[in-house]
Design a protein around this motif. Structure first.
Motif, PDB file in Angstrom:
ATOM      1  N   HIS B 124       0.841  -1.195   0.000  1.00  0.00           N
ATOM      2  CA  HIS B 124       0.000   0.000   0.000  1.00  0.00           C
ATOM      3  C   HIS B 124       0.876   1.244   0.000  1.00  0.00           C
ATOM      4  O   HIS B 124       0.688   2.152  -0.799  1.00  0.00           O
ATOM      5  N   ARG B 125       1.780   1.305   0.971  1.00  0.00           N
ATOM      6  CA  ARG B 125       2.653   2.472   1.108  1.00  0.00           C
ATOM      7  C   ARG B 125       4.046   1.984   1.480  1.00  0.00           C
ATOM      8  O   ARG B 125       4.194   1.140   2.353  1.00  0.00           O
ATOM      9  N   GLN B 154      -1.447  -1.640   6.928  1.00  0.00           N
ATOM     10  CA  GLN B 154      -0.141  -1.069   6.612  1.00  0.00           C
ATOM     11  C   GLN B 154       0.888  -1.431   7.693  1.00  0.00           C
ATOM     12  O   GLN B 154       2.032  -1.761   7.385  1.00  0.00           O
ATOM     13  N   THR B 343      -2.569  -3.840  -3.937  1.00  0.00           N
ATOM     14  CA  THR B 343      -2.837  -2.430  -4.147  1.00  0.00           C
ATOM     15  C   THR B 343      -3.199  -2.174  -5.611  1.00  0.00           C
ATOM     16  O   THR B 343      -2.718  -2.845  -6.507  1.00  0.00           O
TER      17      THR B 343
END
Lengths: 345, 345
Positions: B124-125, B154, B343
């Motif tokens: 995701h990040r 996350q 994602t």
């Protein structure tokens, strides 16, 4: 300085009641203007009061029960009315004492204090303070764990309350206030932090706002008051404690690594004693839950007698100050600006 | 160990390009298995390459522009294609180099790395790492500032990526993972932290989860990997830096406070040298943006030559490890459990 009465939870803390009474004795040797209401189990306390020759300074108030260090706040609230902690706070509420001190269960102490003393008008959420040693002296950091989060209005309230608190505790005329963030630039950071900064920069809330500060700025003493949410503040405070302990360990290893180092350490003994004093957590012990109708000082649960004496001194200093009026007038100023609406209870 | 090529942004950092080239020279004296693609302004770099006798180890690649330390990420992205930073990352993307290093503008480096290298599937990040000195050695802390917040999914991803990273960097077979919180009890903390803990406790994501850790536990080395959101991690890291600096200052004062202390410090010189080495931030310099299709090491902007050499060593070690495969297979494991959905880009 007129005579002051403080209310003490004698049963709270990892080494209560012994350490509490030893702390009282240390304090009483240094100051004669303070008397105490001592809340706890009489059977345990009476011999200690007489051992430490505190009878002339203390009134004993018996409570059969003790809030355990592991109790959940909700259960402490339900079953707490017969405990020393409840009694200690109740004495502050009734005006029998000007401030109270406990080294007991933090969550229970916060919950009971809020229930018994209630929030000041204009306060959304109380905030817990810590005193932080810095290059220039000491700073106040808040919130260090009373809440998990804080929106912009709450951060502004923390700033106003923390500034009044710093004036009372440090005697600084115009304490500076910094807002903890992860960068110095305007566009950086979480929304709540950015909005709070905008309010403090553009509205006249009567404080000396220095803008954003970063984690490394706290120990450098760049502001007298550091404002942040309770999660971040708690992590920062404990991280600093852990780092100081690690570096102290390194120093000890360095000065005992060889015979020559040991000889050097012996020669430098007086300087190293100063160092130990500076790094001693006892010297900054004591947090206050700001925003309540009454002063309750939270001592670290694992503190020693010296640390408990420090927490008592903080309570006595606050009792002798105009801090409640200062906080209250700061909050009124903010609520009149229409930033932080009066809380509905 | 086979020969490795690294891509270097020679113009990034407060003291670039001098410190970058000095760091390269230090590294090259110690290791002969690494060659370099040196990105920057040829006019400035050529004399330094010849001064430090690095011509046989470096290929110079000319770029007219430099990302300034104060540039906003968005503007760096728009106008960045002619810069040394962009060129450095592009070499990693094209497979000309196994990893890249920059001491330049952090925000710009993260933005450009994400744009050029793209996120790994399942991420995701990305998260920024820091290596943290502890009582037992070193730990990895992440995220230290790539993001402002992190939800439960996350945090779980950070745990999986951080664990693979710790295996690659420290060589630990089963690194332990702790989740940063403000209490050890299950019911404490923010929702995202509580949900992440529940996932890691109850689902088989293939890591050694130790539960919650608090700020003071980090320096004590209670877990090899410490997982938190980017705001909290950044504040914790910088707070630790500030505290270490404060305590070092106290130590210096203690050992120069009198003639006797100074004599003691002179005798203890060798032990104190070890102390300085341990506290030298250069020795742990280098963060990695985990979760991208390529390895980019971020050096501290104000580092010295020794610190830049440390960042290069980290890049070389990662290039020689199976870290990308480890991270990728960890992420696949998590996404197959249906916790962190792939994602969408």
């Amino acid at each position: 300085m007129s005579s002051v009465t403080l209310s003490i939870d004698a049963m709270g803390g990892d080494h209560a009641p012994e350490v509490v009474l030893e702390g009282l004795q240390l304090f009483c040797r240094r100051r004669s203007d303070v008397n105490f209401l001592l809340h706890g189990q009489s059977d345990a306390l009476a011999p200690l009061v007489s051992k430490h020759k505190l009878a002339s300074r203390c009134a004993l108030i018996d409570h059969p029960d003790v809030v355990s260090m592991s109790a959940k706040p909700s259960s402490a609230l339900r079953k707490g009315k017969t405990t020393s902690m409840w009694g200690m706070i109740e004495s502050v509420k009734q005006g029998e004492a000007s401030a109270g001190v406990s080294a007991g269960n933090t969550g229970a102490l916060m919950a009971m204090s809020m229930m018994i003393l209630r929030k000041m008008p204009g306060v959304h959420r109380p905030a817990m303070t810590a005193i932080w040693p810095t290059l220039n002296g000491r700073s106040v950091v808040l919130d260090v764990g009373a809440n998990l989060d804080a929106d912009a209005d709450q951060l502004v309230e923390f700033a106003v309350m923390g500034e009044a608190y710093a004036r009372a505790v440090f005697g600084t005329k115009r304490p500076t206030v910094g807002l903890l963030n992860i960068g110095a630039e305007d566009e950086k950071g979480r929304d709540a932090v950015k909005f709070a900064s905008e309010i403090m920069r553009t509205r006249d809330i009567g404080i000396e706002f220095k803008g954003y500060v970063e984690g490394n700025d706290i120990s450098m003493g760049v502001a007298d008051v550091i404002v942040t949410d309770g999660f971040t503040g708690n992590v920062a405070l404990k991280t600093a404690e852990g780092t100081a302990r690690l570096v102290s360990r390194y120093v000890r290893e360095a000065l005992t690594s060889s015979l020559l180092s040991k000889a050097g350490a012996a020669l430098a003994a007086s300087g190293l004693r100063d160092l130990r004093t500076k790094l001693n957590p006892s010297s900054v012990n004591g947090g206050v839950l700001l925003g309540l109708n009454g002063v309750i000082v939270k001592s670290h649960g694992g503190t020693d007698a010296e640390g408990f004496a420090t927490a008592i001194k903080l309570a006595a200093d606050l009792a002798n100050s105009h801090y409640m009026e200062e906080v209250s007038s700061g909050l009124k100023r903010v609520s009149q600006l229409g930033i932080a609406p009066e809380t509905v209870e």
